[in-house]
Write a protein that holds these residues in place. Structure first.
Motif, PDB file in Angstrom:
ATOM      1  N   UNK A 132       0.934  -1.247  -0.023  1.00  0.00           N
ATOM      2  CA  UNK A 132       0.159   0.029  -0.001  1.00  0.00           C
ATOM      3  C   UNK A 132       0.756   0.940   0.016  1.00  0.00           C
ATOM      4  N   UNK A 133       1.092   1.953  -1.159  1.00  0.00           N
ATOM      5  CA  UNK A 133       1.956   2.936  -1.190  1.00  0.00           C
ATOM      6  C   UNK A 133       1.530   4.285  -0.968  1.00  0.00           C
ATOM      7  N   UNK A 134       2.230   5.451  -0.805  1.00  0.00           N
ATOM      8  CA  UNK A 134       1.495   6.645  -0.641  1.00  0.00           C
ATOM      9  C   UNK A 134       2.607   7.644  -0.140  1.00  0.00           C
ATOM     10  N   UNK A 135       2.250   8.817  -0.021  1.00  0.00           N
ATOM     11  CA  UNK A 135       2.920   9.717   0.487  1.00  0.00           C
ATOM     12  C   UNK A 135       2.776  10.007   1.926  1.00  0.00           C
ATOM     13  N   UNK A 136       1.650   9.827   2.553  1.00  0.00           N
ATOM     14  CA  UNK A 136       1.262   9.835   3.774  1.00  0.00           C
ATOM     15  C   UNK A 136       1.841  11.018   4.561  1.00  0.00           C
ATOM     16  N   UNK A 137       1.567  12.149   4.059  1.00  0.00           N
ATOM     17  CA  UNK A 137       1.853  13.429   4.342  1.00  0.00           C
ATOM     18  C   UNK A 137       0.669  14.293   4.843  1.00  0.00           C
ATOM     19  N   UNK A 138      -0.001  14.143   5.983  1.00  0.00           N
ATOM     20  CA  UNK A 138       0.113  13.057   6.968  1.00  0.00           C
ATOM     21  C   UNK A 138      -0.705  11.779   6.516  1.00  0.00           C
ATOM     22  N   UNK A 139      -0.928  10.692   7.346  1.00  0.00           N
ATOM     23  CA  UNK A 139      -1.677   9.557   7.067  1.00  0.00           C
ATOM     24  C   UNK A 139      -3.123  10.190   7.632  1.00  0.00           C
ATOM     25  N   UNK A 140      -4.150   9.798   6.950  1.00  0.00           N
ATOM     26  CA  UNK A 140      -5.604  10.139   7.452  1.00  0.00           C
ATOM     27  C   UNK A 140      -6.425   8.807   7.792  1.00  0.00           C
ATOM     28  N   UNK A 141      -7.364   9.417   8.322  1.00  0.00           N
ATOM     29  CA  UNK A 141      -8.485   8.191   8.649  1.00  0.00           C
ATOM     30  C   UNK A 141      -8.717   7.338   7.280  1.00  0.00           C
ATOM     31  N   UNK A 142      -8.680   7.914   6.042  1.00  0.00           N
ATOM     32  CA  UNK A 142      -8.993   7.210   5.077  1.00  0.00           C
ATOM     33  C   UNK A 142      -7.646   6.070   4.895  1.00  0.00           C
ATOM     34  N   UNK A 143      -6.568   6.659   5.036  1.00  0.00           N
ATOM     35  CA  UNK A 143      -5.557   5.655   4.999  1.00  0.00           C
ATOM     36  C   UNK A 143      -5.657   4.586   5.979  1.00  0.00           C
ATOM     37  N   UNK A 144      -5.880   4.990   7.109  1.00  0.00           N
ATOM     38  CA  UNK A 144      -5.977   3.815   8.281  1.00  0.00           C
ATOM     39  C   UNK A 144      -6.909   2.784   7.996  1.00  0.00           C
ATOM     40  N   UNK A 145      -8.092   3.131   7.268  1.00  0.00           N
ATOM     41  CA  UNK A 145      -9.201   2.346   6.849  1.00  0.00           C
ATOM     42  C   UNK A 145      -8.593   1.355   5.886  1.00  0.00           C
ATOM     43  N   UNK A 146      -7.986   1.808   4.810  1.00  0.00           N
ATOM     44  CA  UNK A 146      -7.423   0.967   3.875  1.00  0.00           C
ATOM     45  C   UNK A 146      -6.275   0.132   4.248  1.00  0.00           C
ATOM     46  N   UNK A 147      -5.569   0.377   5.332  1.00  0.00           N
ATOM     47  CA  UNK A 147      -4.415  -0.501   5.799  1.00  0.00           C
ATOM     48  C   UNK A 147      -5.210  -1.831   6.556  1.00  0.00           C
ATOM     49  N   UNK A 148      -6.261  -1.416   7.553  1.00  0.00           N
ATOM     50  CA  UNK A 148      -7.015  -2.575   8.096  1.00  0.00           C
ATOM     51  C   UNK A 148      -7.849  -3.341   7.124  1.00  0.00           C
ATOM     52  N   UNK A 149      -8.227  -2.756   6.016  1.00  0.00           N
ATOM     53  CA  UNK A 149      -9.037  -3.695   5.266  1.00  0.00           C
ATOM     54  C   UNK A 149      -8.006  -4.598   4.184  1.00  0.00           C
ATOM     55  N   UNK A 150      -6.849  -3.920   3.900  1.00  0.00           N
ATOM     56  CA  UNK A 150      -5.831  -4.643   3.103  1.00  0.00           C
ATOM     57  C   UNK A 150      -5.447  -5.729   4.093  1.00  0.00           C
ATOM     58  N   UNK A 151      -5.105  -5.477   5.413  1.00  0.00           N
ATOM     59  CA  UNK A 151      -4.572  -6.437   6.231  1.00  0.00           C
ATOM     60  C   UNK A 151      -5.466  -7.567   6.492  1.00  0.00           C
ATOM     61  N   UNK A 152      -6.773  -7.385   6.368  1.00  0.00           N
ATOM     62  CA  UNK A 152      -7.617  -8.632   6.349  1.00  0.00           C
ATOM     63  C   UNK A 152      -7.800  -9.570   5.179  1.00  0.00           C
ATOM     64  N   UNK A 153      -7.388  -8.821   4.170  1.00  0.00           N
ATOM     65  CA  UNK A 153      -7.385  -9.454   2.777  1.00  0.00           C
ATOM     66  C   UNK A 153      -6.309 -10.180   2.507  1.00  0.00           C
ATOM     67  N   UNK A 154      -5.037  -9.772   2.926  1.00  0.00           N
ATOM     68  CA  UNK A 154      -3.601 -10.308   2.574  1.00  0.00           C
ATOM     69  C   UNK A 154      -2.921 -10.852   3.576  1.00  0.00           C
ATOM     70  N   UNK A 155      -1.940 -11.754   3.410  1.00  0.00           N
ATOM     71  CA  UNK A 155      -1.223 -12.330   4.273  1.00  0.00           C
ATOM     72  C   UNK A 155      -0.376 -11.500   5.189  1.00  0.00           C
ATOM     73  N   UNK A 156       0.187 -10.545   4.158  1.00  0.00           N
ATOM     74  CA  UNK A 156       1.262  -9.380   4.534  1.00  0.00           C
ATOM     75  C   UNK A 156       1.005  -8.104   3.738  1.00  0.00           C
ATOM     76  N   UNK A 157       1.216  -7.116   4.410  1.00  0.00           N
ATOM     77  CA  UNK A 157       0.918  -5.910   3.842  1.00  0.00           C
ATOM     78  C   UNK A 157       2.198  -4.957   4.182  1.00  0.00           C
ATOM     79  N   UNK A 158       2.764  -4.141   3.299  1.00  0.00           N
ATOM     80  CA  UNK A 158       3.717  -3.296   3.395  1.00  0.00           C
ATOM     81  C   UNK A 158       3.098  -1.910   3.110  1.00  0.00           C
ATOM     82  N   UNK A 159       3.092  -1.105   4.141  1.00  0.00           N
ATOM     83  CA  UNK A 159       2.704   0.263   3.865  1.00  0.00           C
ATOM     84  C   UNK A 159       3.979   1.065   3.525  1.00  0.00           C
TER      85      UNK A 159
END
Ligand code: PNS
Length: 156
Positions: free
Chosen positions: A6-33
């Motif tokens: 999950x790539x991005x600039x994250x300047x800064x991370x938002x609630x939207x980013x956090x939501x995507x991190x959680x959903x990606x974590x549930x769908x994949x064995x490993x997620x690299x932000x």
């Protein structure tokens, strides 16, 4: 093992980013932000600050780790053995922009992209607007995680 970036600039991370991190974590064995290092954008938070914020956000997810990348995203994906890029989509404008990148990334290397629709409550949230509102004295507490909000207040 299905690994995604999950790539991005994250300047800064938002609630939207956090939501995507959680959903990606549930769908994949490993997620690299993965925070991009060398795009030519003016930054409010330096790389260390962005990595610190992302590390805090990723803490609840055992299969999420934080990385950084420089240069082409697909090269980073290949080096990490990740076959999928995750992107959150807020709007048709996001889709038009992201579709071309997804197709180019696939054409270059076969690395695929999966789009996750942003939850309605985050559809209007972006790092750029959050920064502008905060700089102009507006309240952004409901758009970013609490730790990010505290850092924004310190910074501005
Ligand atoms: O959070 P952002 O700013 O929307 O993230 C954009 C990012 C970092 C994901 C994008 O700019 C990117 O992938 N940059 C890496 C350079 C690259 O691979 N360019 C070719 C794209 S087809």
């Amino acid at each position: 093992m299905a690994k995604a970036v999950f790539p991005g600039t994250f300047d800064p991370p938002t609630n939207g980013h956090l939501d995507i991190i959680g959903r990606a974590a549930a769908a994949f064995d490993e997620v690299i932000v993965a925070a991009g290092v060398n795009q030519s954008k003016a930054r409010l938070f330096d790389l260390d600050e962005r990595l610190t914020m992302l590390t805090e956000l990723a803490k609840p997810f055992a299969n999420v780790r934080i990385g950084t990348f420089e240069g082409l995203l697909v090269d980073y994906c290949r080096a990490e053995g990740a076959g999928v890029i995750i992107k959150g989509l807020r709007s048709a404008a996001d889709y038009d922009y992201e579709l071309q990148m997804a197709q180019l990334n696939h054409a270059m290397t076969g690395v695929d992209t999966m789009f996750l629709p942003t939850r309605a409550e985050n559809a209007f949230v972006s790092s750029s607007w959050v920064k502008e509102i905060a700089k102009l004295g507006g309240e952004v507490a409901s758009f970013v995680p609490a730790g990010v909000h505290a850092r924004l207040l310190e910074k501005i």
